[in-house]
Structure formats: C-alpha cells, structure tokens
Design a protein around this motif. Structure first.
Motif, PDB file in Angstrom:
ATOM      1  N   MET A  47      23.542  65.038  52.024  1.00 10.95           N
ATOM      2  CA  MET A  47      23.288  63.716  52.202  1.00 10.95           C
ATOM      3  C   MET A  47      22.202  63.283  51.381  1.00 10.95           C
ATOM      4  SD  MET A  47      22.238  61.914  55.793  1.00 10.95           S
ATOM      5  CE  MET A  47      20.507  61.569  56.132  1.00 10.95           C
ATOM      6  N   ASN A  48      22.440  62.157  50.553  1.00  9.44           N
ATOM      7  CA  ASN A  48      21.682  61.644  49.535  1.00  9.44           C
ATOM      8  C   ASN A  48      21.042  60.598  50.118  1.00  9.44           C
ATOM      9  OD1 ASN A  48      20.499  60.111  47.274  1.00  9.44           O
ATOM     10  ND2 ASN A  48      22.034  60.779  45.964  1.00  9.44           N
ATOM     11  N   CYS A  49      19.586  60.550  50.320  1.00 10.90           N
ATOM     12  CA  CYS A  49      19.103  59.595  51.184  1.00 10.90           C
ATOM     13  C   CYS A  49      18.927  58.105  50.142  1.00 10.90           C
ATOM     14  CB  CYS A  49      17.608  60.022  51.396  1.00 10.90           C
ATOM     15  SG  CYS A  49      16.606  58.605  52.107  1.00 10.90           S
ATOM     16  N   ALA A  50      18.822  58.218  48.956  1.00  8.63           N
ATOM     17  CA  ALA A  50      18.908  56.955  48.150  1.00  8.63           C
ATOM     18  C   ALA A  50      20.141  56.203  48.066  1.00  8.63           C
ATOM     19  CB  ALA A  50      18.430  57.418  46.767  1.00  8.63           C
ATOM     20  N   ARG A  51      21.297  56.936  48.175  1.00  3.56           N
ATOM     21  CA  ARG A  51      22.628  56.598  48.217  1.00  3.56           C
ATOM     22  C   ARG A  51      22.817  55.914  49.627  1.00  3.56           C
ATOM     23  NH1 ARG A  51      26.368  60.531  46.316  1.00  3.56           N
ATOM     24  NH2 ARG A  51      26.149  61.583  48.512  1.00  3.56           N
ATOM     25  N   ASP A  52      22.426  56.514  50.755  1.00  3.55           N
ATOM     26  CA  ASP A  52      22.564  56.177  51.952  1.00  3.55           C
ATOM     27  C   ASP A  52      21.998  54.808  52.306  1.00  3.55           C
ATOM     28  OD1 ASP A  52      24.213  58.272  52.600  1.00  3.55           O
ATOM     29  OD2 ASP A  52      22.386  59.356  53.629  1.00  3.55           O
ATOM     30  N   VAL A  53      20.857  54.467  51.558  1.00  2.00           N
ATOM     31  CA  VAL A  53      19.942  53.372  51.874  1.00  2.00           C
ATOM     32  C   VAL A  53      20.186  52.219  50.702  1.00  2.00           C
ATOM     33  CG1 VAL A  53      18.071  54.343  53.193  1.00  2.00           C
ATOM     34  CG2 VAL A  53      17.738  54.107  50.828  1.00  2.00           C
ATOM     35  N   ALA A  54      20.786  52.563  49.726  1.00  2.00           N
ATOM     36  CA  ALA A  54      21.282  51.677  48.573  1.00  2.00           C
ATOM     37  C   ALA A  54      21.759  50.222  49.025  1.00  2.00           C
ATOM     38  CB  ALA A  54      21.913  52.316  47.551  1.00  2.00           C
ATOM     39  N   PRO A  55      22.714  50.242  49.864  1.00  2.00           N
ATOM     40  CA  PRO A  55      23.262  48.892  50.068  1.00  2.00           C
ATOM     41  C   PRO A  55      22.143  48.046  50.912  1.00  2.00           C
ATOM     42  CG  PRO A  55      24.864  50.487  50.639  1.00  2.00           C
ATOM     43  CD  PRO A  55      23.555  51.259  50.336  1.00  2.00           C
ATOM     44  N   ALA A  56      21.400  48.582  51.770  1.00  2.00           N
ATOM     45  CA  ALA A  56      20.140  47.835  52.315  1.00  2.00           C
ATOM     46  C   ALA A  56      19.244  47.442  51.332  1.00  2.00           C
ATOM     47  CB  ALA A  56      19.633  48.673  53.644  1.00  2.00           C
ATOM     48  N   VAL A  57      18.919  48.466  50.472  1.00  2.00           N
ATOM     49  CA  VAL A  57      17.883  48.159  49.550  1.00  2.00           C
ATOM     50  C   VAL A  57      18.194  46.780  48.898  1.00  2.00           C
ATOM     51  CG1 VAL A  57      16.921  48.841  47.316  1.00  2.00           C
ATOM     52  CG2 VAL A  57      16.795  50.220  49.338  1.00  2.00           C
ATOM     53  N   ALA A  58      19.678  47.007  48.343  1.00  2.00           N
ATOM     54  CA  ALA A  58      20.273  45.590  47.676  1.00  2.00           C
ATOM     55  C   ALA A  58      20.174  44.483  48.430  1.00  2.00           C
ATOM     56  CB  ALA A  58      21.532  46.043  47.172  1.00  2.00           C
ATOM     57  N   LEU A  59      20.286  44.625  49.674  1.00  2.00           N
ATOM     58  CA  LEU A  59      20.500  43.208  50.346  1.00  2.00           C
ATOM     59  C   LEU A  59      19.096  42.764  50.516  1.00  2.00           C
ATOM     60  CD1 LEU A  59      21.578  41.289  52.709  1.00  2.00           C
ATOM     61  CD2 LEU A  59      20.680  42.962  54.417  1.00  2.00           C
ATOM     62  N   PHE A  60      18.128  43.605  50.578  1.00  2.00           N
ATOM     63  CA  PHE A  60      16.567  43.183  50.885  1.00  2.00           C
ATOM     64  C   PHE A  60      16.068  42.755  49.420  1.00  2.00           C
ATOM     65  CE2 PHE A  60      16.760  45.538  54.869  1.00  2.00           C
ATOM     66  CZ  PHE A  60      16.393  44.654  55.792  1.00  2.00           C
ATOM     67  N   ARG A  61      16.527  43.389  48.406  1.00  2.00           N
ATOM     68  CA  ARG A  61      16.239  42.784  47.021  1.00  2.00           C
ATOM     69  C   ARG A  61      16.793  41.215  46.994  1.00  2.00           C
ATOM     70  NH1 ARG A  61      16.863  47.964  43.430  1.00  2.00           N
ATOM     71  NH2 ARG A  61      14.990  48.891  43.791  1.00  2.00           N
ATOM     72  N   SER A  62      18.093  41.108  47.500  1.00  2.00           N
ATOM     73  CA  SER A  62      18.628  39.811  47.343  1.00  2.00           C
ATOM     74  C   SER A  62      17.945  38.477  48.023  1.00  2.00           C
ATOM     75  CB  SER A  62      20.112  39.756  47.631  1.00  2.00           C
ATOM     76  OG  SER A  62      20.254  40.131  49.061  1.00  2.00           O
ATOM     77  N   LEU A  63      17.504  39.106  49.087  1.00  2.00           N
ATOM     78  CA  LEU A  63      16.607  38.198  49.975  1.00  2.00           C
ATOM     79  C   LEU A  63      14.957  38.207  49.542  1.00  2.00           C
ATOM     80  CD1 LEU A  63      18.144  39.055  53.321  1.00  2.00           C
ATOM     81  CD2 LEU A  63      18.669  37.215  51.746  1.00  2.00           C
ATOM     82  N   GLY A  64      14.821  39.127  48.688  1.00  2.00           N
ATOM     83  CA  GLY A  64      13.316  39.103  48.385  1.00  2.00           C
ATOM     84  C   GLY A  64      12.843  38.375  47.291  1.00  2.00           C
ATOM     85  N   ASP A  65      13.595  37.624  46.894  1.00  2.00           N
ATOM     86  CA  ASP A  65      13.127  36.468  45.972  1.00  2.00           C
ATOM     87  C   ASP A  65      12.782  35.060  46.683  1.00  2.00           C
ATOM     88  OD1 ASP A  65      13.288  35.167  42.884  1.00  2.00           O
ATOM     89  OD2 ASP A  65      13.929  34.047  44.246  1.00  2.00           O
ATOM     90  N   PRO A  66      11.657  34.686  46.476  1.00  2.00           N
ATOM     91  CA  PRO A  66      11.270  33.227  47.160  1.00  2.00           C
ATOM     92  C   PRO A  66      12.425  32.255  47.114  1.00  2.00           C
ATOM     93  CG  PRO A  66       9.573  34.314  46.138  1.00  2.00           C
ATOM     94  CD  PRO A  66      10.689  34.955  45.561  1.00  2.00           C
ATOM     95  N   THR A  67      12.792  31.968  46.009  1.00  2.00           N
ATOM     96  CA  THR A  67      13.937  31.013  45.867  1.00  2.00           C
ATOM     97  C   THR A  67      15.268  31.224  46.531  1.00  2.00           C
ATOM     98  OG1 THR A  67      12.884  30.492  43.833  1.00  2.00           O
ATOM     99  CG2 THR A  67      15.204  29.507  44.316  1.00  2.00           C
TER     100      THR A  67
END
Length: 116
Positions: A1-21
């Motif tokens: 099990m690769n932790c980084a790969r398992d959370v990658a979609p969630a990381v991408a989602l939160f990055r997309s929402l992480g920009d103030p605009t």
C-alpha cells in the motif's frame, strides 16, 4: 500500500480548493449558477483571472457550464462540494483560530494583524 498514491486524489482536490480565488468562485457557485461577468463583479477580479480559475475548476470537473444564447452559465457539478464546504466551516468553527494561526499554513502574522 502506497500512502502517497492513496491520498493523491484528495490532495489534488484540496489543492484545487486551496487557491483563494478558486475557493471564492466555488463558494459563489454554491449559491447558484453564475456567468463570468457575475463572478467578476462579485469577486472584484479581472475577467481573465476569473476565466483562468474557471478553466482549472472545469479541468478538475468541479464545475461545468451550460450555454444560453451567447452566455455561459457556470455551476457546481457535484452537490457534495457544498457539503464539503459546510463541513470545513464547522471544523474551522470548532478549532477556533488554530488553523488560521498554524505556523505552516495559517495567515502570516503581518496579515493577521492587518485584518484584526
């Protein structure tokens, strides 16, 4: 099990929402569909800036648009996004200022003083 790969979609989602605009656009679209001109007025931003962020959100499939005449009306693709924002607001209310004051991700001290 690769932790980084398992959370990658969630990381991408939160990055997309992480920009103030982008977050402001999503919050506005949570109220209902809007045209670019509506978003530029509501957010006080240039059309090119709003369009760039709309394209990013479309690429992430968080928003979509429909065409009516010569206008495009943008909306959220998933109602769960509104639930996510509400959950985040509840979490922030429960943690008080802990997130805002976080040394890694919080508001820089100079900004916090200026907005207080």
């Amino acid at each position: 099990m690769n932790c980084a790969r398992d959370v990658a979609p969630a990381v991408a989602l939160f990055r997309s929402l992480g920009d103030p605009t982008r977050l402001a656009i999503v919050r506005r679209l949570a109220e209902g569909e809007a045209r670019v001109v509506d978003l530029t007025r509501a957010l006080g931003l240039a059309q090119s800036t709003v369009s760039k962020h709309l394209a990013c959100l479309r690429d992430c499939r968080l928003i979509d648009y429909r065409i009516e005449g010569r206008q495009s009306f943008y909306s959220l693709t998933r109602p769960e996004l509104v639930d996510l924002l509400r959950s985040a607001e509840l979490l922030l209310a429960e943690t008080g200022e802990a997130v805002a004051l976080c040394a890694n991700y919080g508001v820089p001290a100079a900004e916090a003083v200026a907005t207080a």
